[in-house]
Design an enzyme around this catalytic site. Structure first.
Site, PDB file in Angstrom:
ATOM      1  CB  ALA A  22      34.979 -38.133  40.250  1.00 39.33           C
ATOM      2  CG  LEU A  44      33.163 -40.963  43.969  1.00 40.01           C
ATOM      3  CD1 LEU A  44      34.055 -40.976  42.736  1.00 40.01           C
ATOM      4  CD2 LEU A  44      33.045 -42.359  44.568  1.00 40.01           C
ATOM      5  CB  SER A  45      36.131 -39.261  49.697  1.00 35.14           C
ATOM      6  OG  SER A  45      37.158 -39.700  48.828  1.00 35.14           O
ATOM      7  CD  GLU A  46      38.539 -35.402  48.919  1.00 35.07           C
ATOM      8  OE1 GLU A  46      38.395 -34.502  49.751  1.00 35.07           O
ATOM      9  OE2 GLU A  46      38.568 -36.589  49.219  1.00 35.07           O
ATOM     10  CB  THR A  47      34.812 -34.485  42.328  1.00 38.61           C
ATOM     11  OG1 THR A  47      33.835 -35.488  42.623  1.00 38.61           O
ATOM     12  CG2 THR A  47      34.828 -34.223  40.826  1.00 38.61           C
TER      13      THR A  47
END
Length: 174
Positions: A22, A44-47
């Protein structure tokens, strides 16, 4: 707080493939707790959080659980948002981050970024690491962000099953 959020699949040209991240565009960074809540909600794994600053951007990354010092796929996703949605005429963007400045270039086939160099030092295997990994590393290195365990051969990793209970209980030595 109303914010534009882009869901970008990095490393692919196909929908629902690649590595999702994101990207949240902000006028200024919100409080850390709010950034963490947004990342947890995105799940999600990363924002990645972007703030425009002069000709460049400030960039921070959060997993659903914590802020991290560097994330490659979320940086590339952020570059795609800047160069395809926010400033389409750009071919280069610089992100200022906890890992230093990160420059991303648009190429004919996608985006290109050099990762920062992180020099590591060889250290003794910290207590509990081998038990948590369920394998004895032949060498352990560390830098200000990570530990890296070198294993004897490829076969050591193929059927690797860490002891997650021990892994979660293992704490990084000071």
């Amino acid at each position: 707080m109303r914010l534009p959020i882009f869901h970008v699949d990095a490393f692919t040209t196909h929908r629902f493939k690649g590595n999702p991240a994101a990207v949240v565009v902000m006028e200024k960074f919100a409080e850390d707790a709010a950034l963490q809540e947004i990342a947890a909600e995105n799940n999600l794994s990363e924002t990645a959080f972007l703030v425009h600053e002069g000709d460049d951007y400030r960039l921070r990354w959060f997993t659903p659980a914590t802020e991290v010092p560097l994330c490659g796929h979320a940086t590339l996703a952020s570059a795609a948002v800047v160069m395809e949605r926010l400033e389409c005429e750009r071919n280069t963007v610089v992100f200022h981050s906890a890992s230093g400045p990160l420059t991303v270039f648009r190429t004919e086939t996608g985006y290109l970024m050099d990762f920062p160099v992180r020099l590591s030092a060889i250290v003794s295997s910290p207590p509990g690491l081998a038990a948590a990994l369920r394998v004895d590393p032949i060498e352990v290195t560390t830098n200000q962000f990570n530990y890296l365990a070198l294993l004897r051969m490829r076969g050591s990793c193929v059927n690797w099953r860490p002891t997650w209970r021990r892994w979660r209980a293992w704490t990084v030595p000071e």
